[in-house]
Design a protein around this motif. Structure first.
Motif, PDB file in Angstrom:
ATOM      1  N   THR A 149       0.823  -1.212   0.000  1.00 46.52           N
ATOM      2  CA  THR A 149       0.000   0.000   0.000  1.00 46.52           C
ATOM      3  C   THR A 149       0.854   1.258   0.000  1.00 46.52           C
ATOM      4  N   ASN A 150       1.906   1.268   0.801  1.00 44.56           N
ATOM      5  CA  ASN A 150       2.711   2.496   0.906  1.00 44.56           C
ATOM      6  C   ASN A 150       4.004   2.446   0.097  1.00 44.56           C
ATOM      7  N   GLY A 151       4.168   1.408  -0.685  1.00 45.07           N
ATOM      8  CA  GLY A 151       5.366   1.320  -1.521  1.00 45.07           C
ATOM      9  C   GLY A 151       6.655   1.282  -0.714  1.00 45.07           C
ATOM     10  N   ASN A 152       6.587   0.714   0.479  1.00 45.28           N
ATOM     11  CA  ASN A 152       7.741   0.630   1.387  1.00 45.28           C
ATOM     12  C   ASN A 152       8.267   1.998   1.803  1.00 45.28           C
ATOM     13  N   SER A 153       7.405   2.996   1.772  1.00 40.99           N
ATOM     14  CA  SER A 153       7.768   4.335   2.268  1.00 40.99           C
ATOM     15  C   SER A 153       7.304   4.431   3.722  1.00 40.99           C
ATOM     16  N   TRP A 154       8.149   3.984   4.621  1.00 43.98           N
ATOM     17  CA  TRP A 154       7.799   3.894   6.029  1.00 43.98           C
ATOM     18  C   TRP A 154       8.374   5.043   6.832  1.00 43.98           C
ATOM     19  N   LEU A 155       7.894   5.137   8.059  1.00 43.29           N
ATOM     20  CA  LEU A 155       8.467   6.049   9.045  1.00 43.29           C
ATOM     21  C   LEU A 155       9.050   5.211  10.175  1.00 43.29           C
ATOM     22  N   TRP A 156      10.024   5.791  10.873  1.00 43.20           N
ATOM     23  CA  TRP A 156      10.671   5.108  11.980  1.00 43.20           C
ATOM     24  C   TRP A 156      10.640   6.028  13.183  1.00 43.20           C
ATOM     25  N   THR A 157      11.454   5.774  14.171  1.00 42.41           N
ATOM     26  CA  THR A 157      11.496   6.594  15.372  1.00 42.41           C
ATOM     27  C   THR A 157      11.619   8.074  15.030  1.00 42.41           C
ATOM     28  N   ASN A 158      10.908   8.911  15.797  1.00 40.89           N
ATOM     29  CA  ASN A 158      10.867  10.363  15.594  1.00 40.89           C
ATOM     30  C   ASN A 158      10.313  10.750  14.225  1.00 40.89           C
ATOM     31  N   ASP A 159       9.511   9.842  13.644  1.00 45.41           N
ATOM     32  CA  ASP A 159       8.913  10.054  12.328  1.00 45.41           C
ATOM     33  C   ASP A 159       9.960  10.289  11.240  1.00 45.41           C
ATOM     34  N   LYS A 160      11.137   9.713  11.419  1.00 47.55           N
ATOM     35  CA  LYS A 160      12.157   9.776  10.379  1.00 47.55           C
ATOM     36  C   LYS A 160      11.748   8.859   9.232  1.00 47.55           C
ATOM     37  N   ALA A 161      11.971   9.331   8.007  1.00 46.00           N
ATOM     38  CA  ALA A 161      11.649   8.500   6.843  1.00 46.00           C
ATOM     39  C   ALA A 161      12.540   7.265   6.836  1.00 46.00           C
ATOM     40  N   ARG A 162      11.945   6.122   6.545  1.00 45.11           N
ATOM     41  CA  ARG A 162      12.720   4.897   6.395  1.00 45.11           C
ATOM     42  C   ARG A 162      12.176   4.154   5.179  1.00 45.11           C
ATOM     43  N   ASN A 163      12.670   4.552   4.026  1.00 48.22           N
ATOM     44  CA  ASN A 163      12.227   3.949   2.777  1.00 48.22           C
ATOM     45  C   ASN A 163      13.021   2.668   2.528  1.00 48.22           C
ATOM     46  N   LEU A 164      12.334   1.565   2.531  1.00 47.78           N
ATOM     47  CA  LEU A 164      12.987   0.273   2.353  1.00 47.78           C
ATOM     48  C   LEU A 164      12.974  -0.146   0.894  1.00 47.78           C
ATOM     49  N   SER A 165      14.038  -0.794   0.478  1.00 39.71           N
ATOM     50  CA  SER A 165      14.006  -1.485  -0.805  1.00 39.71           C
ATOM     51  C   SER A 165      13.285  -2.819  -0.592  1.00 39.71           C
ATOM     52  N   ASP A 166      12.892  -3.445  -1.685  1.00 37.17           N
ATOM     53  CA  ASP A 166      12.275  -4.769  -1.559  1.00 37.17           C
ATOM     54  C   ASP A 166      13.241  -5.735  -0.882  1.00 37.17           C
ATOM     55  N   LYS A 167      14.529  -5.591  -1.166  1.00 35.31           N
ATOM     56  CA  LYS A 167      15.539  -6.461  -0.559  1.00 35.31           C
ATOM     57  C   LYS A 167      15.584  -6.253   0.955  1.00 35.31           C
ATOM     58  N   ASP A 168      15.529  -4.979   1.380  1.00 40.64           N
ATOM     59  CA  ASP A 168      15.556  -4.690   2.820  1.00 40.64           C
ATOM     60  C   ASP A 168      14.378  -5.349   3.522  1.00 40.64           C
ATOM     61  N   LEU A 169      13.197  -5.183   2.950  1.00 37.41           N
ATOM     62  CA  LEU A 169      12.003  -5.768   3.568  1.00 37.41           C
ATOM     63  C   LEU A 169      12.104  -7.291   3.586  1.00 37.41           C
ATOM     64  N   THR A 170      12.621  -7.857   2.516  1.00 38.03           N
ATOM     65  CA  THR A 170      12.776  -9.312   2.454  1.00 38.03           C
ATOM     66  C   THR A 170      13.673  -9.810   3.570  1.00 38.03           C
ATOM     67  N   LEU A 171      14.786  -9.119   3.805  1.00 43.27           N
ATOM     68  CA  LEU A 171      15.701  -9.521   4.871  1.00 43.27           C
ATOM     69  C   LEU A 171      15.030  -9.434   6.239  1.00 43.27           C
ATOM     70  N   ASP A 172      14.268  -8.357   6.453  1.00 40.12           N
ATOM     71  CA  ASP A 172      13.553  -8.224   7.729  1.00 40.12           C
ATOM     72  C   ASP A 172      12.533  -9.341   7.907  1.00 40.12           C
ATOM     73  N   MET A 173      11.767  -9.616   6.844  1.00 39.67           N
ATOM     74  CA  MET A 173      10.748 -10.658   6.932  1.00 39.67           C
ATOM     75  C   MET A 173      11.375 -12.046   7.073  1.00 39.67           C
ATOM     76  N   GLN A 174      12.552 -12.235   6.477  1.00 40.87           N
ATOM     77  CA  GLN A 174      13.214 -13.530   6.609  1.00 40.87           C
ATOM     78  C   GLN A 174      13.600 -13.824   8.055  1.00 40.87           C
ATOM     79  N   ASP A 175      13.906 -12.778   8.794  1.00 41.60           N
ATOM     80  CA  ASP A 175      14.172 -12.974  10.223  1.00 41.60           C
ATOM     81  C   ASP A 175      12.964 -13.589  10.913  1.00 41.60           C
ATOM     82  N   TYR A 176      11.785 -13.038  10.628  1.00 41.62           N
ATOM     83  CA  TYR A 176      10.577 -13.552  11.268  1.00 41.62           C
ATOM     84  C   TYR A 176      10.248 -14.955  10.779  1.00 41.62           C
TER      85      TYR A 176
END
Length: 286
Positions: A149-176
């Motif tokens: 939905t958001n095209g991996n355009s996320w926010l992180w602590t202090n509402d800092k932009a954290r735009n993930l690549s598909d690879k970044d998200l894949t690595l995070d999800m692989q942990d889970y």
């Protein structure tokens, strides 16, 4: 080898959320971090009450509230559980209440701030460490769906932009995925993999994960189409090549297995070479 080799190793997860650079405007969060580290629940409670009054719309308050709730839960479990074969009803009820507090506050934060990835990751993490695998799976699936939905355009602590690549998200999800796998929650790991592939159908890692699940169940015939297709697509990936050889071996396709393994023993990955040598020996080859 008793099972497939997963493509990625398990990572650790710590503090719910994350830390990035702080400014004077973010003094509540700045003050809270060392209190979480020290597990000072009294000081945290006072800070959170003041924070709620002063800045009730602050997304970071939900991250700290979640850590406060989780610290309370962990401390209570450490203090009361394991001291009796049959915990009293009051201990059980308080444990459930503390679990629910963590879940409720993070759910509220995510509902109000759906693009805050730290809150979503915190929700997944706390469900996993409380062994609530069904709830963890739902949180994982919701995060995957929202990434589309958001095209991996996320926010992180202090509402800092954290735009993930598909690879970044894949690595995070692989942990889970790895954590569900390690807990032998294979049905839930499979459901997660299918949810990820629905959004990211070309993912080599999660297609390999599906093959690994079939292998863990002893369904090598079901694993074969996945590993053959993956090997054709990425022929130089040693782990996929090894998994293909392993499937051939399990299906009694000795010639195909030996052919794969004799190529692998010449690769530059020492661990894969060692595993391939073991399989060759089991197949009566040198």
């Amino acid at each position: 080898m008793k099972q497939f080799i997963l493509l990625l190793a398990l990572w650790g997860m710590g503090f719910l959320g994350g830390t990035m650079s702080l400014t004077a405007q973010e003094s509540f969060y700045d003050t809270a971090l060392p209190l979480v580290d020290k597990k000072d629940t009294v000081a945290l409670r006072l800070l959170l009450d003041k924070w709620q009054t002063t800045a009730p719309q602050d997304a970071d308050r939900y991250a700290i509230q979640a850590n406060y709730d989780l610290v309370k839960y962990i401390l209570f479990v450490q203090q009361h559980h394991g001291k009796s074969d049959t915990p009293s009803d009051s201990i059980f009820q308080e444990t459930r209440r503390l679990e629910q507090a963590v879940t409720t506050h993070l759910a509220e934060g995510i509902a109000r701030f759906p693009n805050r990835l730290d809150l979503r990751y915190g929700q997944i993490h706390q469900q996993l460490i409380m062994y609530n695998y069904a709830s963890a799976l739902e949180a994982i699936k919701a995060t995957i769906a929202h990434s589309a939905t958001n095209g991996n355009s996320w926010l992180w602590t202090n509402d800092k932009a954290r735009n993930l690549s598909d690879k970044d998200l894949t690595l995070d999800m692989q942990d889970y995925f790895s954590r569900l796998w390690s807990a032998q929650q294979f049905d839930k790991a499979e459901e997660m993999a299918l949810a990820f592939l629905k959004v990211y159908p070309k993912s080599v890692i999660f297609r390999s994960n599906l093959a690994s699940i079939h292998g863990a169940r002893g369904d090598y015939k079901g694993a074969l189409p996945f590993v053959e297709a993956l090997h054709h697509e990425v022929p130089n990936d040693h782990l996929i090549h090894y998994n293909l050889a392993y499937v051939y071996k399990q299906l009694g396709e000795k010639k195909k297995a030996v052919k794969c393994l004799k190529k692998l023993v010449k690769c530059d990955d020492e661990k894969v070479v060692q595993n391939a040598q073991v399989l060759l020996k089991e197949l009566g080859e040198k």
